[in-house]
Scaffold this motif. Structure first.
Motif, PDB file in Angstrom:
ATOM      1  N   GLU A   1       0.826  -1.205   0.000  1.00  0.00           N
ATOM      2  CA  GLU A   1       0.000   0.000   0.000  1.00  0.00           C
ATOM      3  C   GLU A   1       0.864   1.261   0.000  1.00  0.00           C
ATOM      4  N   ALA A   2       1.915   1.272   0.812  1.00  0.00           N
ATOM      5  CA  ALA A   2       2.808   2.434   0.856  1.00  0.00           C
ATOM      6  C   ALA A   2       3.495   2.638  -0.489  1.00  0.00           C
ATOM      7  N   ARG A   3       3.874   1.551  -1.141  1.00  0.00           N
ATOM      8  CA  ARG A   3       4.546   1.644  -2.446  1.00  0.00           C
ATOM      9  C   ARG A   3       3.608   2.184  -3.512  1.00  0.00           C
ATOM     10  N   LEU A   4       2.319   1.893  -3.409  1.00  0.00           N
ATOM     11  CA  LEU A   4       1.341   2.334  -4.405  1.00  0.00           C
ATOM     12  C   LEU A   4       0.946   3.798  -4.264  1.00  0.00           C
ATOM     13  N   ASN A   5       1.281   4.424  -3.133  1.00  0.00           N
ATOM     14  CA  ASN A   5       0.948   5.834  -2.935  1.00  0.00           C
ATOM     15  C   ASN A   5       1.715   6.701  -3.936  1.00  0.00           C
ATOM     16  N   ALA A   6       1.042   7.712  -4.446  1.00  0.00           N
ATOM     17  CA  ALA A   6       1.675   8.625  -5.395  1.00  0.00           C
ATOM     18  C   ALA A   6       2.897   9.270  -4.752  1.00  0.00           C
ATOM     19  N   GLY A   7       3.993   9.294  -5.479  1.00  0.00           N
ATOM     20  CA  GLY A   7       5.220   9.918  -4.985  1.00  0.00           C
ATOM     21  C   GLY A   7       5.945   9.093  -3.934  1.00  0.00           C
ATOM     22  N   SER A   8       5.572   7.856  -3.781  1.00  0.00           N
ATOM     23  CA  SER A   8       6.186   7.006  -2.754  1.00  0.00           C
ATOM     24  C   SER A   8       7.661   6.780  -3.035  1.00  0.00           C
ATOM     25  N   MET A   9       8.446   6.803  -1.971  1.00  0.00           N
ATOM     26  CA  MET A   9       9.876   6.508  -2.070  1.00  0.00           C
ATOM     27  C   MET A   9      10.173   5.104  -1.537  1.00  0.00           C
ATOM     28  N   VAL A  10       9.140   4.336  -1.249  1.00  0.00           N
ATOM     29  CA  VAL A  10       9.316   2.994  -0.690  1.00  0.00           C
ATOM     30  C   VAL A  10       9.901   2.068  -1.743  1.00  0.00           C
ATOM     31  N   ARG A  11      10.996   1.399  -1.373  1.00  0.00           N
ATOM     32  CA  ARG A  11      11.642   0.403  -2.234  1.00  0.00           C
ATOM     33  C   ARG A  11      11.471  -0.947  -1.551  1.00  0.00           C
ATOM     34  N   ILE A  12      10.643  -1.801  -2.127  1.00  0.00           N
ATOM     35  CA  ILE A  12      10.321  -3.076  -1.487  1.00  0.00           C
ATOM     36  C   ILE A  12      11.494  -4.042  -1.561  1.00  0.00           C
ATOM     37  N   GLY A  13      12.130  -4.180  -2.693  1.00  0.00           N
ATOM     38  CA  GLY A  13      13.250  -5.100  -2.820  1.00  0.00           C
ATOM     39  C   GLY A  13      12.812  -6.554  -2.666  1.00  0.00           C
ATOM     40  N   TRP A  14      13.786  -7.424  -2.404  1.00  0.00           N
ATOM     41  CA  TRP A  14      13.530  -8.858  -2.273  1.00  0.00           C
ATOM     42  C   TRP A  14      13.641  -9.360  -0.843  1.00  0.00           C
ATOM     43  N   LEU A  15      14.531  -8.790  -0.068  1.00  0.00           N
ATOM     44  CA  LEU A  15      14.927  -9.409   1.195  1.00  0.00           C
ATOM     45  C   LEU A  15      13.827  -9.424   2.254  1.00  0.00           C
ATOM     46  N   THR A  16      13.164  -8.314   2.479  1.00  0.00           N
ATOM     47  CA  THR A  16      12.108  -8.293   3.496  1.00  0.00           C
ATOM     48  C   THR A  16      10.916  -9.162   3.092  1.00  0.00           C
ATOM     49  N   PRO A  17      10.453  -9.112   1.839  1.00  0.00           N
ATOM     50  CA  PRO A  17       9.386 -10.051   1.466  1.00  0.00           C
ATOM     51  C   PRO A  17       9.799 -11.513   1.628  1.00  0.00           C
ATOM     52  N   LEU A  18      11.050 -11.851   1.280  1.00  0.00           N
ATOM     53  CA  LEU A  18      11.516 -13.229   1.483  1.00  0.00           C
ATOM     54  C   LEU A  18      11.550 -13.586   2.964  1.00  0.00           C
ATOM     55  N   LEU A  19      11.961 -12.646   3.801  1.00  0.00           N
ATOM     56  CA  LEU A  19      11.948 -12.889   5.246  1.00  0.00           C
ATOM     57  C   LEU A  19      10.514 -13.132   5.709  1.00  0.00           C
ATOM     58  N   GLY A  20       9.576 -12.324   5.227  1.00  0.00           N
ATOM     59  CA  GLY A  20       8.173 -12.510   5.591  1.00  0.00           C
ATOM     60  C   GLY A  20       7.636 -13.860   5.149  1.00  0.00           C
ATOM     61  N   VAL A  21       7.966 -14.271   3.949  1.00  0.00           N
ATOM     62  CA  VAL A  21       7.525 -15.583   3.451  1.00  0.00           C
ATOM     63  C   VAL A  21       8.149 -16.696   4.299  1.00  0.00           C
ATOM     64  N   PHE A  22       9.422 -16.550   4.624  1.00  0.00           N
ATOM     65  CA  PHE A  22      10.072 -17.567   5.450  1.00  0.00           C
ATOM     66  C   PHE A  22       9.418 -17.657   6.833  1.00  0.00           C
ATOM     67  N   VAL A  23       9.151 -16.525   7.451  1.00  0.00           N
ATOM     68  CA  VAL A  23       8.482 -16.530   8.761  1.00  0.00           C
ATOM     69  C   VAL A  23       7.128 -17.215   8.636  1.00  0.00           C
ATOM     70  N   LEU A  24       6.386 -16.895   7.594  1.00  0.00           N
ATOM     71  CA  LEU A  24       5.073 -17.504   7.381  1.00  0.00           C
ATOM     72  C   LEU A  24       5.188 -19.018   7.218  1.00  0.00           C
ATOM     73  N   LEU A  25       6.139 -19.482   6.414  1.00  0.00           N
ATOM     74  CA  LEU A  25       6.323 -20.922   6.220  1.00  0.00           C
ATOM     75  C   LEU A  25       6.758 -21.603   7.520  1.00  0.00           C
ATOM     76  N   ASP A  26       7.599 -20.930   8.294  1.00  0.00           N
ATOM     77  CA  ASP A  26       8.032 -21.492   9.567  1.00  0.00           C
ATOM     78  C   ASP A  26       6.858 -21.584  10.546  1.00  0.00           C
TER      79      ASP A  26
END
Length: 187
Positions: free
Chosen positions: A31-56
């Motif tokens: 949601e933050a990334r979709l905001n107009a003018g957002s400077m949020v850079r999602i990248g790979w590492l935090t989403p992968l950490l989230g997926v790993f936590v979820l799988l664990d």
């Protein structure tokens, strides 16, 4: 109501809240990334950490089912379930930043929290293995070649993910952690 159902109500509530934290964190950053003018850079590492936590989390939920006949109600078991699932909640809560606009580079967030999140999950793995080793029905299963190999790979990758430097290597290790769980789930 069986003893398992009584304990599992608490177990399920706290693990369910942990799952909500991971999914809510992912939703916040998208949601933050979709905001107009957002400077949020999602990248790979935090989403992968989230997926790993979820799988664990899911693996621990499955472990609860596997050990259902060995669970008894006591003050100790209630405290143990609360501490264990509370630690999972902590890891899930830290996987994504509370305010992605403040921590706009999610790869930087990963490097800030990875040792805490993965360290908590590693300690939980060791506690779970210790409990399994104390159960006559499960102890022999821990040393079977496949089980032992998968556990050593998991622990080794978690430690590696906590220690490596660099975005590219960290991404490869986190992908391996996620892939390891996916392989186990599909076996």
């Amino acid at each position: 109501m069986s003893e398992f159902e009584f304990i599992f109500a608490l177990f399920g509530l706290l693990l369910g809240l942990s799952i909500v934290e991971v999914l809510g964190g992912l939703a916040r950053v998208i949601e933050a990334r979709l905001n107009a003018g957002s400077m949020v850079r999602i990248g790979w590492l935090t989403p992968l950490l989230g997926v790993f936590v979820l799988l664990d989390l899911l693996s621990f939920w499955m472990a609860g089912w596997v050990t259902r006949s060995m669970i008894t109600v006591s003050g100790f078991s209630l405290m143990a379930v609360t501490c264990f699932t509370g630690a999972y909640y902590l890891a899930a809560r830290l996987a994504f930043p509370r305010d992605p606009d403040v921590m706009s580079d999610l790869d930087a967030h990963f490097f800030r929290v990875r040792r805490i999140v993965l360290g908590v999950l590693l300690i939980l793995l060791l506690c779970q293995l210790g409990w399994y080793a104390s159960l006559p029905k499960l102890a022999p299963l821990l040393v079977q070649p496949l089980s032992l190999t998968l556990t050593l790979v998991l622990a080794g990758l978690m430690i590696t993910a906590m220690l490596v430097r660099g975005e590219r290597v960290s991404r490869a290790v986190m992908l391996a952690l996620v892939a390891r769980y996916l392989v186990v789930y599909l076996l």
